[in-house]
Design a protein around this motif. Sequence first.
Motif, PDB file in Angstrom:
ATOM      1  N   THR A 313       3.724 -61.917 -18.563  1.00  0.00           N
ATOM      2  CA  THR A 313       3.210 -61.973 -17.172  1.00  0.00           C
ATOM      3  C   THR A 313       4.382 -62.903 -16.492  1.00  0.00           C
ATOM      4  OG1 THR A 313       0.876 -61.886 -17.979  1.00  0.00           O
ATOM      5  CG2 THR A 313       1.419 -62.749 -15.686  1.00  0.00           C
ATOM      6  N   LYS A 314       4.865 -64.009 -16.815  1.00  0.00           N
ATOM      7  CA  LYS A 314       5.620 -64.539 -16.282  1.00  0.00           C
ATOM      8  C   LYS A 314       7.212 -63.744 -15.986  1.00  0.00           C
ATOM      9  CE  LYS A 314       4.775 -69.001 -18.826  1.00  0.00           C
ATOM     10  NZ  LYS A 314       5.175 -69.848 -19.740  1.00  0.00           N
ATOM     11  N   ALA A 315       7.405 -62.847 -17.076  1.00  0.00           N
ATOM     12  CA  ALA A 315       8.410 -61.924 -16.769  1.00  0.00           C
ATOM     13  C   ALA A 315       8.481 -61.019 -15.564  1.00  0.00           C
ATOM     14  CB  ALA A 315       8.901 -61.346 -18.052  1.00  0.00           C
ATOM     15  N   GLU A 316       7.250 -60.662 -15.220  1.00  0.00           N
ATOM     16  CA  GLU A 316       7.047 -60.099 -14.084  1.00  0.00           C
ATOM     17  C   GLU A 316       7.267 -60.594 -12.828  1.00  0.00           C
ATOM     18  OE1 GLU A 316       3.208 -58.024 -14.602  1.00  0.00           O
ATOM     19  OE2 GLU A 316       4.214 -56.748 -16.237  1.00  0.00           O
ATOM     20  N   GLY A 317       6.954 -62.143 -12.834  1.00  0.00           N
ATOM     21  CA  GLY A 317       7.390 -62.904 -11.673  1.00  0.00           C
ATOM     22  C   GLY A 317       8.991 -62.925 -11.619  1.00  0.00           C
ATOM     23  N   LEU A 318       9.582 -62.876 -12.745  1.00  0.00           N
ATOM     24  CA  LEU A 318      11.254 -62.861 -12.588  1.00  0.00           C
ATOM     25  C   LEU A 318      11.439 -61.686 -11.954  1.00  0.00           C
ATOM     26  CD1 LEU A 318      13.592 -64.315 -13.618  1.00  0.00           C
ATOM     27  CD2 LEU A 318      13.427 -63.241 -15.771  1.00  0.00           C
ATOM     28  N   LEU A 319      10.773 -60.508 -12.417  1.00  0.00           N
ATOM     29  CA  LEU A 319      11.113 -59.173 -11.928  1.00  0.00           C
ATOM     30  C   LEU A 319      10.977 -59.111 -10.594  1.00  0.00           C
ATOM     31  CD1 LEU A 319      11.564 -55.908 -12.349  1.00  0.00           C
ATOM     32  CD2 LEU A 319       9.325 -55.970 -12.836  1.00  0.00           C
ATOM     33  N   ARG A 320       9.756 -59.695  -9.881  1.00  0.00           N
ATOM     34  CA  ARG A 320       9.552 -59.706  -8.415  1.00  0.00           C
ATOM     35  C   ARG A 320      10.604 -60.222  -7.799  1.00  0.00           C
ATOM     36  NH1 ARG A 320       4.654 -59.226  -5.785  1.00  0.00           N
ATOM     37  NH2 ARG A 320       3.363 -59.578  -7.624  1.00  0.00           N
ATOM     38  N   GLN A 321      10.836 -61.370  -8.222  1.00  0.00           N
ATOM     39  CA  GLN A 321      11.981 -62.266  -7.552  1.00  0.00           C
ATOM     40  C   GLN A 321      13.493 -61.305  -7.409  1.00  0.00           C
ATOM     41  OE1 GLN A 321      12.910 -66.175  -8.728  1.00  0.00           O
ATOM     42  NE2 GLN A 321      10.946 -66.485  -9.368  1.00  0.00           N
ATOM     43  N   TYR A 322      13.730 -60.858  -8.577  1.00  0.00           N
ATOM     44  CA  TYR A 322      14.945 -59.800  -8.571  1.00  0.00           C
ATOM     45  C   TYR A 322      14.777 -58.703  -7.587  1.00  0.00           C
ATOM     46  CZ  TYR A 322      16.344 -62.136 -13.228  1.00  0.00           C
ATOM     47  OH  TYR A 322      16.734 -62.896 -14.147  1.00  0.00           O
ATOM     48  N   LEU A 323      13.673 -58.083  -7.628  1.00  0.00           N
ATOM     49  CA  LEU A 323      13.477 -56.998  -6.810  1.00  0.00           C
ATOM     50  C   LEU A 323      13.597 -57.400  -5.310  1.00  0.00           C
ATOM     51  CD1 LEU A 323      10.687 -55.231  -8.659  1.00  0.00           C
ATOM     52  CD2 LEU A 323      13.047 -54.274  -8.391  1.00  0.00           C
ATOM     53  N   GLU A 324      12.756 -58.381  -5.111  1.00  0.00           N
ATOM     54  CA  GLU A 324      12.757 -58.943  -3.536  1.00  0.00           C
ATOM     55  C   GLU A 324      14.172 -59.621  -3.045  1.00  0.00           C
ATOM     56  OE1 GLU A 324       9.668 -61.640  -3.519  1.00  0.00           O
ATOM     57  OE2 GLU A 324       8.064 -60.237  -3.231  1.00  0.00           O
ATOM     58  N   ARG A 325      15.021 -59.806  -4.043  1.00  0.00           N
ATOM     59  CA  ARG A 325      16.435 -60.339  -3.928  1.00  0.00           C
ATOM     60  C   ARG A 325      17.506 -59.111  -3.862  1.00  0.00           C
ATOM     61  NH1 ARG A 325      16.658 -66.417  -6.168  1.00  0.00           N
ATOM     62  NH2 ARG A 325      14.758 -67.167  -5.545  1.00  0.00           N
ATOM     63  N   GLU A 326      16.869 -57.923  -4.127  1.00  0.00           N
ATOM     64  CA  GLU A 326      17.863 -56.636  -4.209  1.00  0.00           C
ATOM     65  C   GLU A 326      18.924 -56.794  -5.259  1.00  0.00           C
ATOM     66  OE1 GLU A 326      17.097 -53.954  -2.554  1.00  0.00           O
ATOM     67  OE2 GLU A 326      16.928 -54.622  -0.531  1.00  0.00           O
ATOM     68  N   VAL A 327      18.502 -57.705  -6.394  1.00  0.00           N
ATOM     69  CA  VAL A 327      19.548 -57.764  -7.441  1.00  0.00           C
ATOM     70  C   VAL A 327      19.875 -56.418  -8.107  1.00  0.00           C
ATOM     71  CG1 VAL A 327      19.959 -58.665  -9.958  1.00  0.00           C
ATOM     72  CG2 VAL A 327      18.725 -60.067  -8.076  1.00  0.00           C
ATOM     73  N   ALA A 328      21.126 -56.215  -8.669  1.00  0.00           N
ATOM     74  CA  ALA A 328      21.376 -54.886  -8.897  1.00  0.00           C
ATOM     75  C   ALA A 328      20.544 -54.220 -10.111  1.00  0.00           C
ATOM     76  CB  ALA A 328      22.867 -54.959  -9.445  1.00  0.00           C
ATOM     77  N   MET A 329      19.938 -52.961 -10.084  1.00  0.00           N
ATOM     78  CA  MET A 329      19.377 -52.274 -10.918  1.00  0.00           C
ATOM     79  C   MET A 329      19.617 -52.313 -12.585  1.00  0.00           C
ATOM     80  SD  MET A 329      16.312 -51.490 -11.583  1.00  0.00           S
ATOM     81  CE  MET A 329      15.574 -51.709  -9.787  1.00  0.00           C
ATOM     82  N   ASP A 330      20.985 -52.341 -12.418  1.00  0.00           N
ATOM     83  CA  ASP A 330      21.694 -52.215 -13.953  1.00  0.00           C
ATOM     84  C   ASP A 330      21.155 -53.811 -14.632  1.00  0.00           C
ATOM     85  OD1 ASP A 330      23.475 -51.433 -15.985  1.00  0.00           O
ATOM     86  OD2 ASP A 330      24.708 -52.845 -15.108  1.00  0.00           O
ATOM     87  N   PHE A 331      21.384 -54.769 -13.973  1.00  0.00           N
ATOM     88  CA  PHE A 331      20.850 -56.222 -14.372  1.00  0.00           C
ATOM     89  C   PHE A 331      19.482 -56.230 -14.528  1.00  0.00           C
ATOM     90  CE2 PHE A 331      19.596 -60.681 -13.726  1.00  0.00           C
ATOM     91  CZ  PHE A 331      20.525 -61.150 -14.579  1.00  0.00           C
TER      92      PHE A 331
END
Length: 638
Positions: A313-331
């Motif tokens: 569940t914590k990892a999904e918080g991390l995922l949300r941050q990555y997506l909202e900040r438009e981090v590269a999908m490869d990463f």
Amino acid sequence: MNVIPDRVYRFLKEYPPFSMLDKLTLEKLAGETIIKYLQAGEFVFTEGEAPQEYIYVVREGAVELLKEEEGLLVEVCDEGDLFGLRPLLANQPYALSAKAAEECLLYAIKVDNLQELIETQPKVGYYLAQNFAFSISDKYIKRYKGKIFLDKDPAVLLQTSLFEIQSVNHSKSPVCCAPSATIQEAARIMQQKQVGSILITNDEQHPIGIVTDRDLRNRVVTGEVSRRSAITEIMTQPVVTILPDCSVAEVQMAMMKNGIHHLCLTQDGSPYSPVVGILSEHDLLVLQGNNPAILIREMKRSTSAIELAAIRTKAEGLLRQYLEREVAMDFISTVMTEINDALITRVIEIAMKELSTPLPDLKWCWMGLGSEGRGEQLLRTDQDSALVFEDVPEEALEENRVQFLAFAKRVTYHLNTCGFAYCPGNMMASNPKWCLSLQEWKNQFSEWILMPTNQNIMHCNIFFDFRPLYGERALPKILSEHIFEKIPQKGIFLSVMGKNALQNPPPLTFFRNFVVEKNGEHKDAFNIKSRAMMPLTDAARLLILGHQVAGINNTIKRFEKLAELEPNYKELFEQAADAYEILIRYRALQGLKNNNSGKFLLIEEMSKMQKLNLRNTFRPIGELHDIIIIRYQVNYFN
């Protein structure tokens, strides 16, 4: 600002690309905009006509774009749609006619003004390039490719939650020992509990000292103090204590102020009340949840599926941050795949420990299938797995399978506890059909390839994307080699796969609306997985199989590899990779928003920009299908 320009400004700021402009720029543009009224049936311009000095935005009504010579309705533009961009691209006659389908109010914007914006506002250039003419300028495409928050302010995207003022959640029970314990006894407790520190408490559970693994290394391992000595010999005292409901910032400041790495939580915050918890710098990193390495380390230390579920569940918080900040999908996909792999590995280890009878002394491998096999499982969707074990004498086959099945049931049960639902189609290693010896798997793949029925092709689409997750990786490698050996033996196999890959055409209606579900629970919703992602996944799999390339399962990486292998289609494959990246982002964000698989999007909830962005991801599908039709002579099978 006058009333009319103000109305124009207020309207335009709601629609891209004007929504990307700053207030002053848009106000200036609105002030120079002309308003045009058309009756139904009146033309804005006609096919073959010399370009005008304006481009148009529909304020009210609808405009049809027509290929009159062919009697073809190409598109219907409604409120907020931009059309008539021909003058912006080249000084050439219009390729289509624009006719008012009903009474219309249009905003006419001078081409020179828009041209200036393209030069000075990269986002505007990229938007127009993406939505109307790919050839307008590659520099915008490269700069913003794969992005879906183009109309958001970067400052908003970078905004973080105020982690520092959040309360610390200390769910872990503190590990303690009595002052009479020896160093060896305390170290054994630390090892059993898998912790890096231990509190020494008196009879009233008040903290009187603390020992960390650093103390053990520096004073006991070096021989300075005997391991048979009392733990009090090496403990640090007094213990720094704090209230249980402290904030993260208070914990950080207390650690910095005292130069320590651990804090003891007591009932009243003093050393004279019972211990209720302990916090380390490591715990703070885990709480912050922005370090995938820490999450993976925590998974390796977990002792139950419930603990693993909390970390996921914590990892999904991390995922949300990555997506909202438009981090590269490869990463993003690499990080989430590593996290999923660590979770599955730990679940398998826990399941093995729970077995009353150890697994057979055989080589075996747990394999991920579907999105997990492709390294694209960002959300906790349903499970897809298989198990392969080395060949055994026929008389021992069922006995060994029974043991592996019992083990697989435990693994799938724990994965379900972690939030990965059971596969509705039972495509799991706990199913006897997918828990096979190496030779049985070879036979199975041979049957699917040599007898390519619709059902067998469906299985190929699922099982060809297998990836070893735990155990003997040589076994899946042998299976891959077997598959590539068999495919050439059945000349029509790839053609039948090609025919299957054409089952999902670009999901737009004749009027370029989204094809939505007609019935059921998700009526009027758009199935992004089946209608948009699957056509790209199927095409990438088929084309990469045709090149006999093994070991690349990820759809984006497959398209990137295809771009290398076929330079003549490089641009198309790169567009397909970008499209797939955008689709993964949309699905993941939808899933996080609704706490589900993200399969269904409600089109009416999407902004104009999002709809256009999503619709553009369908562009490569038709061209990929054209390649498949010609390369694999699919029409021969119709």
